[in-house]
Design an enzyme around this catalytic site. Structure first.
Site, PDB file in Angstrom:
ATOM      1  CG  ASP A   1      12.855   6.045  -0.758  1.00 25.20           C
ATOM      2  OD1 ASP A   1      12.170   5.509  -1.703  1.00 25.20           O
ATOM      3  OD2 ASP A   1      12.506   5.855   0.280  1.00 25.20           O
TER       4      ASP A   1
ATOM      5  CG  ASN B   1       1.178   3.255   3.460  1.00 25.17           C
ATOM      6  OD1 ASN B   1       0.570   4.282   3.771  1.00 25.17           O
ATOM      7  ND2 ASN B   1       2.047   3.266   2.583  1.00 25.17           N
TER       8      ASN B   1
ATOM      9  CG  ASP C   1      -2.928   8.430   0.249  1.00 24.43           C
ATOM     10  OD1 ASP C   1      -1.919   7.704  -0.016  1.00 24.43           O
ATOM     11  OD2 ASP C   1      -4.264   7.959   0.247  1.00 24.43           O
TER      12      ASP C   1
ATOM     13  CG  ASP D   1       8.727   4.823  -1.646  1.00 27.01           C
ATOM     14  OD1 ASP D   1       9.147   4.915  -2.580  1.00 27.01           O
ATOM     15  OD2 ASP D   1       9.254   4.094  -0.692  1.00 27.01           O
TER      16      ASP D   1
END
Length: 301
Positions: free
Chosen positions: A180, A188, A197, A223
């Site tokens: 993860d 974000n 990204d 993720d």
């Protein structure tokens, strides 16, 4: 996509199974038309280039014919024969689509008649090459995550039971890592999704560089990543997982105030494991790594 160059090769006799007798140039128009129809049946580049090379040899003896193109940033070359001293290359383009470079070589020079014949024969192969490249691109896109370039979840779903079956059949080791990317939501929210990204791309590149070619890295979901370590278990697998974690900490670029880190769950295949059982154990271990404060490795074993 890079252009594909064709360079002719010369043989004292045509390559492959081409006849020793050269066809008369007067046969070329009809031959080219028939060849175009025959090549359209191929969606696989290798047999297409092979047939084209053999067909060219009936009018223009050569030592090799090669086709160079690019797919997903990787250059690929298909070669039929062995390169000669003299060569001619053609950059192929169809309807503003750059296909690649076709190259023909041989030991002696090509005369003007042969070059004219070769250029006429090229008209039979450009559309079949275009169709084969589009088909290959569609196949690639179907199994590839477009953001990271890693194999996607569908490929993982097929690979997991296959690798388990192989490990059980040959009594070899297999370890699954569920990974993860920590702090993605924070990245974000604070820096925008384009920053997120970039973090995913950087982590994917780092992970791919940290494992062997025989291992497999997948983007599982948003993720999350999955890694299949072929032939690894115990301390060796734990070492790989820890190396992944440390390398991301050291090399992944800091984005705003957040630095990407990894939480990793590790599970090694047991005799009784099925795909779902192995996945569940690795996923539970990943949850344990998150609960332990993230940026760590937790083993189910």
């Amino acid at each position: 996509m890079k252009l594909i160059n064709i360079a002719p090769q010369q043989h004292d006799k045509p390559v492959g199974n081409a006849p020793l007798r050269r066809r008369d140039p007067s046969e070329l128009p009809r031959f080219t038309l028939d060849l175009a129809g025959s090549l359209q049946r191929h969606l696989d580049l290798e047999p297409l280039i092979d047939q084209f090379s053999r067909s060219v040899g009936e009018f223009v003896p050569h030592d090799s014919l090669s086709f160079r193109h690019e797919l997903a940033g990787h250059e690929r070359v298909i070669v039929h024969g062995s390169a000669g001293r003299h060569a001619c290359s053609y950059q192929l383009t169809v309807e503003k689509m750059s296909l690649g470079t076709l190259r023909v070589t041989r030991r002696r020079r090509f005369d003007e008649t042969e070059l004219a014949s070769l250029e006429q024969l090229l008209g039979a192969v450009v559309y079949p090459i275009r169709n084969a490249l589009l088909y290959r691109r569609a196949q690639h896109d179907a199994v590839t995550d477009p953001l990271t370039g890693l194999s996607n979840r569908g490929v993982f779903t097929e690979a997991l039971p296959r690798e388990i079956s192989r490990a059980q059949r040959y009594d070899t080791q297999l370890t699954l890592l569920m990974v993860d990317l920590d702090n993605l939501k924070q990245i974000n929210d604070r820096n925008g999704h384009s920053a997120g990204d970039k973090a995913l791309q950087a982590v994917a590149q780092t992970m791919r560089a940290c494992v062997r070619d025989s291992d497999h890295v997948f983007r599982y979901a948003g993720d999350e990543f999955a890694v299949l370590l072929i032939g690894s278990a115990g301390a060796a697998a734990s070492e790989v997982a820890e190396r992944l974690r440390k390398t991301v900490v050291e090399q992944a670029p800091k984005i705003g105030t957040a630095r990407p880190t990894l939480s990793i769950g590790l599970a090694t295949l047991r005799t009784s494991d099925t795909g779902p059982k192995l996945f569940e154990r690795a996923d539970t271990a990943l949850y344990g790594a998150k609960q332990a404060g993230r940026n760590c490795v937790c083993s189910a074993d």
